[in-house]
Design a protein around this motif. Sequence first.
Motif, PDB file in Angstrom:
ATOM      1  N   GLY A  91       0.749  -1.628   0.436  1.00 45.40           N
ATOM      2  CA  GLY A  91      -0.264  -0.371  -0.390  1.00 45.40           C
ATOM      3  C   GLY A  91       1.168   1.366   0.104  1.00 45.40           C
ATOM      4  O   GLY A  91       2.215   1.285   0.456  1.00 45.40           O
ATOM      5  N   TRP A  92       0.057   2.389  -0.410  1.00 44.60           N
ATOM      6  CA  TRP A  92       0.469   3.673  -0.675  1.00 44.60           C
ATOM      7  C   TRP A  92       1.462   3.895   1.443  1.00 44.60           C
ATOM      8  O   TRP A  92       2.987   4.250   1.160  1.00 44.60           O
ATOM      9  N   ILE A  93       0.965   3.729   2.113  1.00 42.67           N
ATOM     10  CA  ILE A  93       1.886   3.882   3.693  1.00 42.67           C
ATOM     11  C   ILE A  93       2.961   2.720   3.675  1.00 42.67           C
ATOM     12  O   ILE A  93       4.041   2.976   4.233  1.00 42.67           O
ATOM     13  N   ASP A  94       2.822   2.174   2.758  1.00 38.95           N
ATOM     14  CA  ASP A  94       3.691   0.775   2.908  1.00 38.95           C
ATOM     15  C   ASP A  94       5.153   1.607   2.092  1.00 38.95           C
ATOM     16  O   ASP A  94       6.343   0.407   1.403  1.00 38.95           O
ATOM     17  N   GLY A  95       5.485   2.753   1.730  1.00 43.11           N
ATOM     18  CA  GLY A  95       5.873   3.036   0.619  1.00 43.11           C
ATOM     19  C   GLY A  95       6.099   2.570  -1.180  1.00 43.11           C
ATOM     20  O   GLY A  95       6.968   2.910  -2.203  1.00 43.11           O
ATOM     21  N   GLY A  96       4.675   1.732  -0.954  1.00 40.37           N
ATOM     22  CA  GLY A  96       4.040   1.547  -2.357  1.00 40.37           C
ATOM     23  C   GLY A  96       3.340   2.578  -3.522  1.00 40.37           C
ATOM     24  O   GLY A  96       3.296   3.756  -2.635  1.00 40.37           O
ATOM     25  N   SER A  97       3.927   2.430  -4.602  1.00 41.71           N
ATOM     26  CA  SER A  97       3.102   3.918  -5.703  1.00 41.71           C
ATOM     27  C   SER A  97       2.056   3.225  -6.097  1.00 41.71           C
ATOM     28  O   SER A  97       1.311   2.516  -6.872  1.00 41.71           O
ATOM     29  N   PRO A  98       0.307   4.281  -5.354  1.00 41.19           N
ATOM     30  CA  PRO A  98      -0.222   3.550  -6.891  1.00 41.19           C
ATOM     31  C   PRO A  98      -0.465   4.492  -8.138  1.00 41.19           C
ATOM     32  O   PRO A  98      -1.862   3.209  -8.841  1.00 41.19           O
ATOM     33  N   THR A  99       0.559   4.627  -8.781  1.00 41.90           N
ATOM     34  CA  THR A  99       0.391   4.793  -9.581  1.00 41.90           C
ATOM     35  C   THR A  99       1.256   4.086 -11.166  1.00 41.90           C
ATOM     36  O   THR A  99       1.234   3.842 -12.144  1.00 41.90           O
ATOM     37  N   LYS A 100       2.610   3.785 -10.300  1.00 42.91           N
ATOM     38  CA  LYS A 100       3.424   3.160 -10.442  1.00 42.91           C
ATOM     39  C   LYS A 100       3.434   1.925 -11.684  1.00 42.91           C
ATOM     40  O   LYS A 100       3.514   1.785 -12.868  1.00 42.91           O
ATOM     41  N   GLY A 101       2.800   1.077 -11.312  1.00 44.01           N
ATOM     42  CA  GLY A 101       1.865  -0.100 -12.131  1.00 44.01           C
ATOM     43  C   GLY A 101       1.196   0.041 -12.662  1.00 44.01           C
ATOM     44  O   GLY A 101       1.418  -0.240 -14.406  1.00 44.01           O
ATOM     45  N   PHE A 102       0.501   0.605 -13.114  1.00 44.49           N
ATOM     46  CA  PHE A 102      -1.192   1.315 -14.319  1.00 44.49           C
ATOM     47  C   PHE A 102       0.002   1.780 -14.911  1.00 44.49           C
ATOM     48  O   PHE A 102      -0.488   1.650 -16.048  1.00 44.49           O
ATOM     49  N   LEU A 103       0.678   3.609 -14.843  1.00 40.31           N
ATOM     50  CA  LEU A 103       1.102   4.067 -15.683  1.00 40.31           C
ATOM     51  C   LEU A 103       2.098   3.273 -16.358  1.00 40.31           C
ATOM     52  O   LEU A 103       3.058   3.785 -17.723  1.00 40.31           O
ATOM     53  N   GLY A 104       2.679   2.951 -15.611  1.00 48.28           N
ATOM     54  CA  GLY A 104       3.447   2.021 -16.030  1.00 48.28           C
ATOM     55  C   GLY A 104       3.745   0.835 -17.225  1.00 48.28           C
ATOM     56  O   GLY A 104       4.451   0.533 -17.638  1.00 48.28           O
ATOM     57  N   SER A 105       2.721   0.310 -17.135  1.00 49.53           N
ATOM     58  CA  SER A 105       2.127  -0.936 -17.863  1.00 49.53           C
ATOM     59  C   SER A 105       1.865  -0.522 -19.543  1.00 49.53           C
ATOM     60  O   SER A 105       0.755  -1.017 -20.326  1.00 49.53           O
ATOM     61  N   VAL A 106       1.855   0.623 -19.186  1.00 51.58           N
ATOM     62  CA  VAL A 106       0.574   1.186 -20.846  1.00 51.58           C
ATOM     63  C   VAL A 106       1.406   1.258 -21.636  1.00 51.58           C
ATOM     64  O   VAL A 106       2.743   1.329 -21.801  1.00 51.58           O
ATOM     65  N   ALA A 107       0.837   0.147 -22.649  1.00 56.79           N
ATOM     66  CA  ALA A 107       1.461  -0.726 -24.184  1.00 56.79           C
ATOM     67  C   ALA A 107       1.670   0.825 -24.997  1.00 56.79           C
ATOM     68  O   ALA A 107       2.241  -0.612 -26.234  1.00 56.79           O
ATOM     69  N   ALA A 108       0.942   1.555 -25.467  1.00 57.59           N
ATOM     70  CA  ALA A 108       0.574   1.762 -26.484  1.00 57.59           C
ATOM     71  C   ALA A 108      -0.293   3.359 -26.326  1.00 57.59           C
ATOM     72  O   ALA A 108      -0.354   3.396 -25.297  1.00 57.59           O
ATOM     73  N   GLY A 109      -0.097   3.652 -27.818  1.00 49.09           N
ATOM     74  CA  GLY A 109      -1.253   4.780 -27.563  1.00 49.09           C
ATOM     75  C   GLY A 109      -0.252   6.280 -27.007  1.00 49.09           C
ATOM     76  O   GLY A 109       0.916   5.793 -27.162  1.00 49.09           O
ATOM     77  N   PRO A 110      -0.640   7.446 -27.722  1.00 46.77           N
ATOM     78  CA  PRO A 110       0.057   8.906 -28.057  1.00 46.77           C
ATOM     79  C   PRO A 110       0.421   9.414 -26.583  1.00 46.77           C
ATOM     80  O   PRO A 110       1.337  10.157 -27.248  1.00 46.77           O
ATOM     81  N   MET A 111       0.210   8.736 -25.647  1.00 50.11           N
ATOM     82  CA  MET A 111       0.799   9.911 -24.461  1.00 50.11           C
ATOM     83  C   MET A 111       1.181   7.942 -23.316  1.00 50.11           C
ATOM     84  O   MET A 111       1.323   8.636 -22.564  1.00 50.11           O
ATOM     85  N   ARG A 112       1.686   7.160 -24.370  1.00 53.73           N
ATOM     86  CA  ARG A 112       2.543   6.227 -23.392  1.00 53.73           C
ATOM     87  C   ARG A 112       3.681   6.866 -23.069  1.00 53.73           C
ATOM     88  O   ARG A 112       4.137   6.817 -21.852  1.00 53.73           O
ATOM     89  N   SER A 113       4.641   6.907 -23.705  1.00 53.62           N
ATOM     90  CA  SER A 113       6.251   8.045 -22.960  1.00 53.62           C
ATOM     91  C   SER A 113       5.508   8.926 -21.967  1.00 53.62           C
ATOM     92  O   SER A 113       6.425   9.078 -20.517  1.00 53.62           O
ATOM     93  N   THR A 114       4.350   9.831 -22.579  1.00 56.09           N
ATOM     94  CA  THR A 114       3.872  10.704 -21.034  1.00 56.09           C
ATOM     95  C   THR A 114       3.938   9.820 -19.817  1.00 56.09           C
ATOM     96  O   THR A 114       4.308  10.336 -19.028  1.00 56.09           O
ATOM     97  N   PHE A 115       3.260   8.813 -20.524  1.00 56.75           N
ATOM     98  CA  PHE A 115       2.728   8.215 -18.684  1.00 56.75           C
ATOM     99  C   PHE A 115       4.098   6.970 -18.287  1.00 56.75           C
ATOM    100  O   PHE A 115       3.499   6.772 -17.203  1.00 56.75           O
ATOM    101  N   HIS A 116       5.058   6.671 -18.706  1.00 58.50           N
ATOM    102  CA  HIS A 116       5.731   5.823 -18.302  1.00 58.50           C
ATOM    103  C   HIS A 116       6.481   7.285 -17.591  1.00 58.50           C
ATOM    104  O   HIS A 116       7.117   6.319 -16.435  1.00 58.50           O
ATOM    105  N   SER A 117       6.790   8.040 -17.492  1.00 53.98           N
ATOM    106  CA  SER A 117       7.853   9.192 -17.355  1.00 53.98           C
ATOM    107  C   SER A 117       6.355   9.873 -15.901  1.00 53.98           C
ATOM    108  O   SER A 117       7.484   9.875 -14.678  1.00 53.98           O
TER     109      SER A 117
END
Length: 199
Positions: free
Chosen positions: A66-92
């Motif tokens: 969880g977030w309180i354990d040091g986890g990131s609530p967005t890293k997994g979702f945004l880091g897994s974006v595989a395609a689309g015009p905003m792929r590089s933005t979401f990864h950053s």
Amino acid sequence: MAVHEHSHRSPAPHQPSAAGPAARAGTRPGRTHALALLRLVTGFVFLWAFLDKTFGLGYATPSGRGWIDGGSPTKGFLGSVAAGPMRSTFHSWAGAAWVDVLFMLGMLGIGLALVAGVALRLTAVAGTVMMVLMWAAEWPPARTLADGTPSMSTNPFADYHVVYALVLVVLAACSAGDTLGLGRLWSGLPFVRRGPWLR
């Protein structure tokens, strides 16, 4: 004689038809309570997502991550974006502290506002922006994401993010916070009366 007696009778009181104003007014509480229920359930969806991602309740977020354990609530979702015009933005953005804070505050704020029935116009705008960004992160739809997990989005237009955004707009347009909520009280506050967009 029968005709004479009939002519002096008082006219029968008017009975409203089934489609008259009384019947229409009688259905209004049902509609307003249905919208209030939709508002409360939708609010709980956002609040539950916030709680699960914060504390790692073992549903969408594994225990201990969880977030309180040091986890990131967005890293997994945004880091897994595989395609689309905003792929590089979401990864950053994935895992960035400012993105995590904004995302979690958004989930919490939208959930609380919906449950309380206040600031629904502002909530609809903020929620729609969030849902559009999440929709863009899963567009174009694919069966799997970059990390191999199944994608929740298989419809390029009317996926669940679009549905949630429309629900928020409808709730705000119908003043759904006035029933089973604090909408009327909120709308009467001086600073809200000065800024109708806060209603």
